[in-house]
Scaffold this motif. Structure first.
Motif, PDB file in Angstrom:
ATOM      1  N   UNK A 124      61.991 100.878 -76.253  1.00  7.59           N
ATOM      2  CA  UNK A 124      62.809 100.668 -75.233  1.00  7.59           C
ATOM      3  C   UNK A 124      63.841 101.908 -75.626  1.00  7.59           C
ATOM      4  N   UNK A 125      64.359 102.467 -74.346  1.00 14.77           N
ATOM      5  CA  UNK A 125      65.444 103.260 -73.964  1.00 14.77           C
ATOM      6  C   UNK A 125      66.685 102.505 -73.514  1.00 14.77           C
ATOM      7  N   UNK A 126      68.002 102.746 -74.188  1.00 18.09           N
ATOM      8  CA  UNK A 126      69.135 102.085 -73.746  1.00 18.09           C
ATOM      9  C   UNK A 126      69.020 100.561 -73.916  1.00 18.09           C
ATOM     10  N   UNK A 127      68.589 100.260 -75.215  1.00 18.35           N
ATOM     11  CA  UNK A 127      68.505  98.833 -75.349  1.00 18.35           C
ATOM     12  C   UNK A 127      69.703  97.970 -75.702  1.00 18.35           C
ATOM     13  N   UNK A 128      69.843  96.763 -75.304  1.00 15.89           N
ATOM     14  CA  UNK A 128      70.888  95.942 -75.385  1.00 15.89           C
ATOM     15  C   UNK A 128      71.895  96.392 -74.170  1.00 15.89           C
ATOM     16  N   UNK A 129      71.726  97.384 -73.223  1.00 15.22           N
ATOM     17  CA  UNK A 129      72.399  97.318 -72.309  1.00 15.22           C
ATOM     18  C   UNK A 129      72.166  96.701 -70.930  1.00 15.22           C
ATOM     19  N   UNK A 130      72.805  96.746 -69.926  1.00  9.94           N
ATOM     20  CA  UNK A 130      72.461  95.880 -68.858  1.00  9.94           C
ATOM     21  C   UNK A 130      71.328  96.574 -68.022  1.00  9.94           C
ATOM     22  N   UNK A 131      70.897  97.655 -68.187  1.00 10.31           N
ATOM     23  CA  UNK A 131      69.831  98.512 -67.646  1.00 10.31           C
ATOM     24  C   UNK A 131      68.761  99.032 -68.847  1.00 10.31           C
ATOM     25  N   UNK A 132      67.955  98.397 -69.273  1.00 10.05           N
ATOM     26  CA  UNK A 132      67.183  98.953 -70.302  1.00 10.05           C
ATOM     27  C   UNK A 132      65.772  99.370 -69.953  1.00 10.05           C
ATOM     28  N   UNK A 133      65.279 100.555 -70.295  1.00  6.19           N
ATOM     29  CA  UNK A 133      64.075 101.272 -69.760  1.00  6.19           C
ATOM     30  C   UNK A 133      62.891 101.426 -70.588  1.00  6.19           C
ATOM     31  N   UNK A 134      61.656 100.943 -70.187  1.00  6.49           N
ATOM     32  CA  UNK A 134      60.591 101.047 -70.782  1.00  6.49           C
ATOM     33  C   UNK A 134      59.519 101.799 -70.154  1.00  6.49           C
ATOM     34  N   UNK A 135      58.572 102.403 -70.781  1.00  4.60           N
ATOM     35  CA  UNK A 135      57.674 103.204 -70.195  1.00  4.60           C
ATOM     36  C   UNK A 135      56.224 102.226 -69.688  1.00  4.60           C
ATOM     37  N   UNK A 136      55.986 102.393 -68.715  1.00  4.00           N
ATOM     38  CA  UNK A 136      54.691 101.396 -68.197  1.00  4.00           C
ATOM     39  C   UNK A 136      53.521 101.221 -68.982  1.00  4.00           C
ATOM     40  N   UNK A 137      53.279 102.456 -69.479  1.00  4.38           N
ATOM     41  CA  UNK A 137      52.001 102.722 -70.294  1.00  4.38           C
ATOM     42  C   UNK A 137      52.174 102.070 -71.577  1.00  4.38           C
ATOM     43  N   UNK A 138      53.525 101.870 -72.159  1.00 13.02           N
ATOM     44  CA  UNK A 138      53.575 101.095 -73.426  1.00 13.02           C
ATOM     45  C   UNK A 138      53.510  99.571 -73.167  1.00 13.02           C
ATOM     46  N   UNK A 139      54.018  99.098 -72.041  1.00  7.51           N
ATOM     47  CA  UNK A 139      53.980  97.870 -71.724  1.00  7.51           C
ATOM     48  C   UNK A 139      52.374  97.214 -71.558  1.00  7.51           C
ATOM     49  N   UNK A 140      51.665  98.362 -71.062  1.00  6.91           N
ATOM     50  CA  UNK A 140      50.243  97.996 -70.624  1.00  6.91           C
ATOM     51  C   UNK A 140      49.352  97.829 -71.868  1.00  6.91           C
ATOM     52  N   UNK A 141      49.970  99.024 -73.107  1.00  4.97           N
ATOM     53  CA  UNK A 141      49.178  98.857 -74.258  1.00  4.97           C
ATOM     54  C   UNK A 141      49.606  97.691 -75.109  1.00  4.97           C
ATOM     55  N   UNK A 142      50.988  97.057 -74.981  1.00 10.46           N
ATOM     56  CA  UNK A 142      51.229  95.923 -75.665  1.00 10.46           C
ATOM     57  C   UNK A 142      50.563  94.650 -75.070  1.00 10.46           C
ATOM     58  N   UNK A 143      50.292  94.687 -73.800  1.00 12.33           N
ATOM     59  CA  UNK A 143      49.408  93.639 -73.535  1.00 12.33           C
ATOM     60  C   UNK A 143      48.097  93.695 -74.054  1.00 12.33           C
ATOM     61  N   UNK A 144      47.443  94.959 -73.950  1.00 14.35           N
ATOM     62  CA  UNK A 144      45.979  95.155 -74.451  1.00 14.35           C
ATOM     63  C   UNK A 144      45.996  94.773 -76.066  1.00 14.35           C
ATOM     64  N   UNK A 145      46.956  95.236 -76.618  1.00 13.09           N
ATOM     65  CA  UNK A 145      47.016  94.877 -78.058  1.00 13.09           C
ATOM     66  C   UNK A 145      47.030  93.208 -78.413  1.00 13.09           C
ATOM     67  N   UNK A 146      47.652  92.506 -77.621  1.00 13.85           N
ATOM     68  CA  UNK A 146      47.766  91.161 -77.875  1.00 13.85           C
ATOM     69  C   UNK A 146      46.444  90.532 -77.558  1.00 13.85           C
ATOM     70  N   UNK A 147      45.942  90.732 -76.200  1.00 15.86           N
ATOM     71  CA  UNK A 147      44.652  90.548 -76.132  1.00 15.86           C
ATOM     72  C   UNK A 147      43.488  90.702 -76.988  1.00 15.86           C
ATOM     73  N   UNK A 148      43.688  91.990 -77.909  1.00 17.62           N
ATOM     74  CA  UNK A 148      42.690  92.329 -78.854  1.00 17.62           C
ATOM     75  C   UNK A 148      42.869  91.486 -79.961  1.00 17.62           C
ATOM     76  N   UNK A 149      44.238  91.091 -80.218  1.00 16.37           N
ATOM     77  CA  UNK A 149      44.355  90.263 -81.445  1.00 16.37           C
ATOM     78  C   UNK A 149      44.000  88.888 -81.292  1.00 16.37           C
ATOM     79  N   UNK A 150      44.288  88.375 -80.017  1.00 11.90           N
ATOM     80  CA  UNK A 150      43.807  86.878 -79.690  1.00 11.90           C
ATOM     81  C   UNK A 150      42.184  86.765 -79.873  1.00 11.90           C
TER      82      UNK A 150
END
Length: 468
Positions: free
Chosen positions: A439-465
């Motif tokens: 995350x960029x600007x963590x704990x601010x009122x407007x944090x920023x994340x890369x969509x590709x990282x969101x997608x890979x996080x989802x895929x990682x949890x599915x793989x783990x499950x």
């Protein structure tokens, strides 16, 4: 083999996710993030996140575990704890004594809470006094539009839900700041002292009521409006839970719309991807469990935090409904054989502030899901520090399922740091590793994340499950 090929074989190099995605995967990523932005807009408090999670779960066939006398393979259940955290499970085909696969995230975020007696008047303006929750830079909360969310109970016991400032037709609120023309003393202070906690007072009204015999005419006007619209009195604030959050919506960021910008992505980006993953798991061997908890930002204490007995009590209930009994030995065996991905965000290297990061051991936006062997601060304080065997196991799951991941820690050693729920899961005697989205600007009122990282996080949890 050439020298270059040999070097590539022997070296570790991060991968930019976008360079690895197919067109179909990019479309899937965009769809996931569109839904995620809606989740952020509708879940700005932990209570709202639980409401949203339950609605999503019911759409996918999940049932309240209390309605089930027994649990069998394929059952999908959830349990709510005091409307602020929730556990969801998909019952696997394996004996639960062989352990569960748990992904845990938190749904509380830094914010401002109203004090129990918040309303006051000064200079013909009405304000609400706040107490900040979690680690914030106080100056970031001035001069931005704010919304009021929460619950309040009338003296008769009726629950009133407040959500003011989110609709286009709603008024918004704000914390005023000092004009630069008169801010000589303020701007000479350290940033930590420029805005004091007791000065984070929310402007709520400024129109006095027409009454000669009333001293605080604006405050009375506010109380009259609240009573007419919601049936509440000033006394009712004493038992309320009201949060002040940014009023703006989640947005795509960048000309290429490669980022998501929003309030509360720490840690709702991990909460959402955890939810999506447990919804999408099919026929798991090990029972797949997701838990979304409260209070992480202030130490995980309280009866809705990870330190509460809720998780253990619910697992024990599941064991009993699956096997017919749950002794202490049964419970301990399940926990000891279980594995957990503590799903929390990491700090993405910011090119504007590279000096606080040790780049060889930091995470970057756009380079995939972040694995963190340990978090904590300075000498690994308040960290679980995953063992090598478990780190290898998780990395292999990621590699075997084409999940793009990276590893890192939270900045330079002596710059600070932060904790997650991992240490409390580890205290149960369960293997656990921190992971999540940079995350960029963590704990601010407007944090920023890369969509590709969101997608890979989802895929990682599915793989783990789905790991057998």
């Amino acid at each position: 083999m050439t020298i270059k090929q040999e070097l590539e074989r022997l070296s570790y190099k991060r991968k930019n996710v976008y360079e690895e995605l197919t067109e179909n995967q990019k479309q899937e990523m965009q769809s996931l993030c569109d839904e995620y932005r809606t989740f952020l807009d509708e879940g700005k408090t932990e209570r709202e996140c639980v409401i949203k999670a339950v609605a999503m779960a019911k759409e996918r066939g999940f049932e309240d575990v209390a309605s089930k006398k027994e649990l069998k393979t394929g059952d999908k259940v959830y349990k709510i704890n005091r409307n602020k955290n929730i556990l969801l499970a998909v019952i696997g085909s394996d004996d639960i004594k062989n352990g569960i696969n748990l992904v845990g995230a938190h749904i509380d975020s830094p914010r401002l809470d109203l004090k129990p007696n918040p309303l006051y008047e000064s200079n013909d303006m009405a304000f609400l006094k706040t107490h900040y929750y979690g680690g914030i830079k106080k100056y970031q909360w001035t001069a931005i539009p704010l919304a009021i969310h929460g619950v309040i109970f009338t003296n008769e016991g009726k629950q009133i839900t407040l959500n003011i400032g989110e609709k286009e037709s709603d008024p918004v609120f704000c914390i005023t700041d000092l004009l630069p023309h008169l801010a000589k003393d303020q701007m000479s202070k350290k940033m930590t002292e420029g805005i004091e906690g007791e000065k984070l007072n929310v402007l709520i009204a400024g129109m006095p009521i027409d009454a000669d015999d009333i001293k605080e005419k604006v405050k009375f006007s506010v109380l009259k409006l609240l009573n007419e619209r919601y049936g509440i009195t000033e006394r009712d604030f004493l038992t309320a839970e009201i949060e002040i959050v940014p009023a703006f919506k989640a947005r795509n960021v960048g000309l290429d719309e490669s980022f998501v910008g929003a309030y509360g992505q720490d840690d709702r980006v991990c909460a959402y991807t955890t939810l999506k993953a447990v919804f999408d798991v099919e026929n798991p061997k090990r029972t797949a469990v997701a838990i979304l908890v409260d209070k992480e930002e202030i130490g995980s204490a309280g009866n809705t935090g990870m330190l509460s007995a809720f998780f253990g009590m619910t697992v024990a209930e599941m064991i009993e409904k699956m096997t017919g009994k749950c002794s202490v030995v049964d419970y301990n065996t399940v926990i000891e054989n279980s594995a957990c991905m503590s799903s929390d965000v990491s700090a993405a290297v910011d090119p504007n502030y590279e000096g606080v990061f040790e780049k060889n051991n930091s995470t970057f936006a756009g380079y995939g899901m972040a694995l963190m062997k340990y978090t904590g601060s300075r000498g690994k304080s308040s960290s679980s520090d995953a063992n090598s065997e478990f780190v290898y196991k998780i990395c292999k799951i990621m590699d075997d399922n084409n999940v793009i991941w990276q590893t890192g820690e939270l900045g330079k050693i002596d710059q600070g740091g932060g904790g997650t729920i991992a240490q409390y899961v580890a205290n149960l005697n369960m293997d656990v590793i921190d992971c999540g989205v940079p995350v960029l600007s963590m704990h601010s009122p407007f944090e920023v994340t890369a969509k590709s990282d969101i997608y890979m996080a989802y895929k990682s949890y599915v793989a783990f499950y789905n790991n057998r």
